[in-house]
Design a protein around this motif. Structure first.
Motif, PDB file in Angstrom:
ATOM      1  N   UNK A  54      84.738 -41.666  52.801  1.00  0.00           N
ATOM      2  CA  UNK A  54      84.143 -40.371  52.464  1.00  0.00           C
ATOM      3  C   UNK A  54      83.045 -40.515  51.416  1.00  0.00           C
ATOM      4  N   UNK A  55      83.166 -41.508  50.539  1.00  0.00           N
ATOM      5  CA  UNK A  55      82.120 -41.760  49.547  1.00  0.00           C
ATOM      6  C   UNK A  55      80.867 -42.295  50.246  1.00  0.00           C
ATOM      7  N   UNK A  56      81.053 -43.181  51.217  1.00  0.00           N
ATOM      8  CA  UNK A  56      79.916 -43.688  51.987  1.00  0.00           C
ATOM      9  C   UNK A  56      79.225 -42.530  52.697  1.00  0.00           C
ATOM     10  N   UNK A  57      79.993 -41.635  53.294  1.00  0.00           N
ATOM     11  CA  UNK A  57      79.423 -40.482  53.993  1.00  0.00           C
ATOM     12  C   UNK A  57      78.703 -39.529  53.039  1.00  0.00           C
ATOM     13  N   UNK A  58      79.214 -39.390  51.827  1.00  0.00           N
ATOM     14  CA  UNK A  58      78.606 -38.468  50.855  1.00  0.00           C
ATOM     15  C   UNK A  58      77.187 -38.878  50.505  1.00  0.00           C
ATOM     16  N   UNK A  59      76.878 -40.157  50.620  1.00  0.00           N
ATOM     17  CA  UNK A  59      75.536 -40.639  50.269  1.00  0.00           C
ATOM     18  C   UNK A  59      74.480 -40.158  51.247  1.00  0.00           C
ATOM     19  N   UNK A  60      74.878 -39.675  52.410  1.00  0.00           N
ATOM     20  CA  UNK A  60      73.914 -39.205  53.403  1.00  0.00           C
ATOM     21  C   UNK A  60      73.500 -37.760  53.166  1.00  0.00           C
ATOM     22  N   UNK A  61      74.096 -37.079  52.187  1.00  0.00           N
ATOM     23  CA  UNK A  61      73.784 -35.674  51.939  1.00  0.00           C
ATOM     24  C   UNK A  61      72.377 -35.476  51.401  1.00  0.00           C
ATOM     25  N   UNK A  62      71.938 -36.332  50.496  1.00  0.00           N
ATOM     26  CA  UNK A  62      70.595 -36.240  49.933  1.00  0.00           C
ATOM     27  C   UNK A  62      70.161 -37.628  49.479  1.00  0.00           C
ATOM     28  N   UNK A  63      68.881 -37.795  49.277  1.00  0.00           N
ATOM     29  CA  UNK A  63      68.413 -39.118  48.853  1.00  0.00           C
ATOM     30  C   UNK A  63      68.782 -39.355  47.392  1.00  0.00           C
ATOM     31  N   UNK A  64      68.934 -40.611  47.052  1.00  0.00           N
ATOM     32  CA  UNK A  64      69.324 -40.965  45.691  1.00  0.00           C
ATOM     33  C   UNK A  64      70.826 -41.034  45.545  1.00  0.00           C
ATOM     34  N   UNK A  65      71.238 -41.267  44.315  1.00  0.00           N
ATOM     35  CA  UNK A  65      72.661 -41.465  44.029  1.00  0.00           C
ATOM     36  C   UNK A  65      73.359 -40.220  43.497  1.00  0.00           C
ATOM     37  N   UNK A  66      72.617 -39.153  43.280  1.00  0.00           N
ATOM     38  CA  UNK A  66      73.208 -37.965  42.652  1.00  0.00           C
ATOM     39  C   UNK A  66      74.351 -37.379  43.469  1.00  0.00           C
ATOM     40  N   UNK A  67      74.248 -37.396  44.790  1.00  0.00           N
ATOM     41  CA  UNK A  67      75.316 -36.836  45.614  1.00  0.00           C
ATOM     42  C   UNK A  67      76.605 -37.641  45.469  1.00  0.00           C
ATOM     43  N   UNK A  68      76.486 -38.951  45.342  1.00  0.00           N
ATOM     44  CA  UNK A  68      77.668 -39.802  45.174  1.00  0.00           C
ATOM     45  C   UNK A  68      78.282 -39.589  43.790  1.00  0.00           C
ATOM     46  N   UNK A  69      77.442 -39.557  42.765  1.00  0.00           N
ATOM     47  CA  UNK A  69      77.938 -39.348  41.396  1.00  0.00           C
ATOM     48  C   UNK A  69      78.631 -37.985  41.299  1.00  0.00           C
ATOM     49  N   UNK A  70      78.010 -36.966  41.867  1.00  0.00           N
ATOM     50  CA  UNK A  70      78.582 -35.617  41.828  1.00  0.00           C
ATOM     51  C   UNK A  70      79.942 -35.590  42.525  1.00  0.00           C
ATOM     52  N   UNK A  71      80.044 -36.232  43.689  1.00  0.00           N
ATOM     53  CA  UNK A  71      81.324 -36.265  44.421  1.00  0.00           C
ATOM     54  C   UNK A  71      82.396 -36.958  43.598  1.00  0.00           C
ATOM     55  N   UNK A  72      82.070 -38.135  43.063  1.00  0.00           N
ATOM     56  CA  UNK A  72      83.063 -38.891  42.315  1.00  0.00           C
ATOM     57  C   UNK A  72      83.521 -38.159  41.062  1.00  0.00           C
ATOM     58  N   UNK A  73      82.579 -37.620  40.304  1.00  0.00           N
ATOM     59  CA  UNK A  73      82.957 -36.896  39.081  1.00  0.00           C
ATOM     60  C   UNK A  73      83.832 -35.701  39.449  1.00  0.00           C
ATOM     61  N   UNK A  74      83.452 -34.971  40.491  1.00  0.00           N
ATOM     62  CA  UNK A  74      84.237 -33.810  40.918  1.00  0.00           C
ATOM     63  C   UNK A  74      85.630 -34.183  41.376  1.00  0.00           C
ATOM     64  N   UNK A  75      85.721 -35.225  42.200  1.00  0.00           N
ATOM     65  CA  UNK A  75      87.023 -35.644  42.727  1.00  0.00           C
ATOM     66  C   UNK A  75      87.918 -36.216  41.626  1.00  0.00           C
ATOM     67  N   UNK A  76      87.345 -37.029  40.763  1.00  0.00           N
ATOM     68  CA  UNK A  76      88.136 -37.619  39.683  1.00  0.00           C
ATOM     69  C   UNK A  76      88.621 -36.548  38.709  1.00  0.00           C
TER      70      UNK A  76
END
Length: 107
Positions: A54-76
């Motif tokens: 799901x983290x790999x998939x989250x990276x396809x939402x927008x360019x850059x790393x912000x979508x991954x960082x946002x997902x991880x911070x939110x989930x954690x």
């Protein structure tokens, strides 16, 4: 004229290989990052695999790393783990180095 065309084709092939490698490194980094976050949340091995995907998939939402960082911070945070953006970004940098090393060794 053929030597120019050959040279141009070689540059295009190199560019394509470099882009593919960059994509593979980023996907590997995201999987490693998902596994790291899953360990922080104390997920089971099955949940860890699913979460890493799901983290790999989250990276396809927008360019850059912000979508991954946002997902991880939110989930954690939702899992009760005290975490901030800086910690996630440091883990992201560490996993990028590890992903690059793993892919270079596997070739």
């Amino acid at each position: 004229m053929t030597s120019f065309e050959d040279r141009q084709r070689a540059f295009e092939n190199k560019f394509a290989r470099d882009e593919e490698m960059a994509f593979r490194i980023t996907a590997r980094r995201n999987r490693l990052l998902g596994q790291w976050a899953a360990a922080q949340m104390q997920l089971t091995p099955e949940e860890t695999d699913s979460y890493a995907k799901s983290v790999v998939q989250a990276d396809f939402e927008e360019s850059g790393d912000e979508d991954v960082v946002r997902k991880l911070v939110g989930d954690l945070t939702a899992a009760g783990v005290e975490i901030d953006d800086g910690t996630v970004r440091r883990a992201l940098d560490e996993k990028l180095v590890e992903a690059r090393r793993q892919l270079i060794q596997s070739e």
